[in-house]
Scaffold this active site. Structure first.
Site, PDB file in Angstrom:
ATOM      1  N   GLY A   9       0.833  -1.199   0.000  1.00 23.35           N
ATOM      2  CA  GLY A   9       0.000   0.000   0.000  1.00 23.35           C
ATOM      3  C   GLY A   9       0.864   1.244   0.000  1.00 23.35           C
ATOM      4  O   GLY A   9       0.532   2.268   0.615  1.00 23.35           O
ATOM      5  N   GLY A  12       0.053   5.394  -1.088  1.00 23.42           N
ATOM      6  CA  GLY A  12      -0.795   6.324  -0.336  1.00 23.42           C
ATOM      7  C   GLY A  12       0.019   7.412   0.357  1.00 23.42           C
ATOM      8  O   GLY A  12       1.225   7.547   0.123  1.00 23.42           O
ATOM      9  N   ASP A  35       1.943  -1.750  -4.513  1.00 21.56           N
ATOM     10  CA  ASP A  35       0.589  -1.210  -4.394  1.00 21.56           C
ATOM     11  C   ASP A  35      -0.239  -1.770  -5.546  1.00 21.56           C
ATOM     12  O   ASP A  35       0.310  -2.130  -6.585  1.00 21.56           O
ATOM     13  CB  ASP A  35       0.594   0.329  -4.463  1.00 21.56           C
ATOM     14  N   ILE A  36      -1.557  -1.808  -5.360  1.00 24.05           N
ATOM     15  CA  ILE A  36      -2.443  -2.193  -6.463  1.00 24.05           C
ATOM     16  C   ILE A  36      -2.567  -1.018  -7.435  1.00 24.05           C
ATOM     17  O   ILE A  36      -2.842  -1.177  -8.612  1.00 24.05           O
ATOM     18  CB  ILE A  36      -3.825  -2.646  -5.920  1.00 24.05           C
ATOM     19  N   ARG A  37      -2.333   0.197  -6.877  1.00 23.16           N
ATOM     20  CA  ARG A  37      -2.375   1.410  -7.701  1.00 23.16           C
ATOM     21  C   ARG A  37      -1.031   1.610  -8.388  1.00 23.16           C
ATOM     22  O   ARG A  37      -0.075   0.882  -8.129  1.00 23.16           O
ATOM     23  CB  ARG A  37      -2.671   2.634  -6.821  1.00 23.16           C
ATOM     24  N   ASP A  53      -1.845  -6.647  -5.173  1.00 15.72           N
ATOM     25  CA  ASP A  53      -3.085  -6.504  -4.421  1.00 15.72           C
ATOM     26  C   ASP A  53      -2.796  -7.022  -3.003  1.00 15.72           C
ATOM     27  O   ASP A  53      -2.347  -8.167  -2.852  1.00 15.72           O
ATOM     28  CB  ASP A  53      -4.166  -7.353  -5.120  1.00 15.72           C
ATOM     29  N   TYR A 142     -14.213   1.805   9.696  1.00 15.47           N
ATOM     30  CA  TYR A 142     -12.750   1.944   9.715  1.00 15.47           C
ATOM     31  C   TYR A 142     -12.214   1.737  11.136  1.00 15.47           C
ATOM     32  O   TYR A 142     -11.270   0.961  11.363  1.00 15.47           O
ATOM     33  CB  TYR A 142     -12.402   3.341   9.196  1.00 15.47           C
ATOM     34  N   LYS A 146      -9.771  -1.134  12.791  1.00 17.36           N
ATOM     35  CA  LYS A 146      -8.531  -0.801  13.503  1.00 17.36           C
ATOM     36  C   LYS A 146      -8.496  -1.487  14.865  1.00 17.36           C
ATOM     37  O   LYS A 146      -7.475  -2.052  15.259  1.00 17.36           O
ATOM     38  CB  LYS A 146      -8.375   0.721  13.648  1.00 17.36           C
TER      39      LYS A 146
HETATM   40  N1  SER Z   1      -6.617  10.239   8.840  1.00 19.54           N
HETATM   41  C1  SER Z   1      -7.506   9.174   9.160  1.00 19.54           C
HETATM   42  C2  SER Z   1      -8.888   9.522   8.813  1.00 19.54           C
HETATM   43  O1  SER Z   1      -9.301  10.621   9.105  1.00 19.54           O
HETATM   44  C3  SER Z   1      -7.431   8.826  10.617  1.00 19.54           C
HETATM   45  O2  SER Z   1      -6.766   7.631  10.760  1.00 19.54           O
HETATM   46  O3  SER Z   1      -9.585   8.732   8.287  1.00 19.54           O
END
Ligand code: SER
Length: 318
Positions: A9, A12, A35-37, A53, A142, A146
């Site tokens: 990844g 990013g 990265d996949i991108r 991927d 998300y 985590k």
């Molecule tokens: N920067 C991230 C977000 O706002 C926080 O982990 O999604």
């Protein structure tokens, strides 16, 4: 043993800073970006890159074997606002990629870095000076990935001795790569607005405080954590990791010191509810105590660096 590092990844925002930092430290040829991108423009041509991927179990294993990888930084994943648009993909990608890397780490005895986030916390968490151990009930998908991921890391460490290390990143502020679809990312976008148009519409209300960190600090802390002797790592979930905390009105005031006619207005959108469920500031006592974490950039210094570097990058002279 020679470090051979795979960054998954890598294209990013974090990878755009981590890959160059690792290449500088360990030699460009020892850092394999994937990265996949497409390969990020930030580090294109500076070392090995493979299209991969993060869910491709066989492809990852082949790459690890071929490149004799000893450490993986697993950065692939969908962040907060993007995750709410596609919760299923967020769960599948964030959990699947971590799980496969941890399985590979058991098999190949790899060291692993995986970023968690302040998003692991939720609205029932104490919001100011949030401690390491507290009520954790995230409400975004998300954040759920985590927190689940943190527990998975701890499980693989306890059960199979995997040397996995993690930080709960606050909002990261970087000028090198474009910000992803997150919530704290407004504090990166605001600089583009200030330099290109001298104005910015904040998606968060004026007084929404969030924990933030300049990317140079984040990279220094990440490398420090990864290089610390194993016995110093007392926490195999994820360390609270903190530097500064500010609101949109405060960062705008700081920008105005450099660009006096900069204007901010406010139009809260779906990101407001996400921000309201997160801490305002973090207590990272354990990271400071266990492996000596210390930040360097405050809001004025970060603002100065962002404006200076973005002016050069965007070729803007205001
Ligand atoms: N920067 C991230 C977000 O706002 C926080 O982990 O999604």
């Amino acid at each position: 043993m020679k470090e051979r590092i795979l960054v998954m990844g890598a294209s990013g925002m974090v990878g755009g800073e981590l890959v160059p930092a690792l290449r500088k430290k360990y030699g460009a040829e020892n850092i394999i970006a994937s990265d996949i991108r497409e390969e990020s423009e930030v580090f294109k041509g500076t070392g090995p890159f493979h299209t991969l991927d993060a869910l491709d179990v066989a492809g990852t294993k082949t790459l690890v074997e071929k490149e004799e990888v000893s450490t993986i930084y697993m950065l692939a994943g969908l962040i907060s606002a993007g995750g709410e648009k596609n919760p299923k993909l967020c769960w599948d990608l964030n959990m699947g990629s971590l799980r496969q890397v941890l399985d590979l780490a058991v098999e190949k005895k790899l060291k692993v870095f995986w970023p968690s986030s302040i998003a692991a916390f939720g609205p029932t968490t104490p919001r100011k000076g949030t401690p390491q151990k507290t009520v954790i009930e995230p409400t975004t998908i998300y954040g759920i990935t985590k927190y689940a991921g943190e527990l998975l890391c701890q499980y693989y460490n306890r059960r199979w001795g995997v040397d996995v290390r993690s930080l709960r990143y606050p909002g990261l502020i970087s000028w090198k790569s474009e910000p992803g679809p997150g919530t704290t990312e407004y504090a990166v976008e605001i600089f583009y607005g200030a330099l290109k148009e001298k104005k910015y519409t904040s998606p968060l209300s004026a007084d929404t405080y969030l924990p933030m960190m300049y990317m140079d600090d984040a990279m220094a802390g990440t490398l420090q954590l990864m290089e610390a002797p194993g016995e110093k790592i007392k926490n195999r979930m994820s360390y609270n990791f903190s530097a500064i905390s500010f609101s949109p009105v405060e960062i705008a005031a700081e920008i105005k010191k450099h660009i006096p006619d900069f204007k901010i207005d406010y139009a809260s959108d779906h990101r407001q509810a996400i921000a309201d469920s997160w801490p305002e500031s973090i207590d990272d006592l354990e990271a400071r105590r266990d492996w000596g974490w210390k930040h360097e950039y405050d809001l004025p210094k970060m603002t100065e660096m962002m404006l200076k570097n973005l002016r050069e990058k965007l070729k803007i002279s205001i």
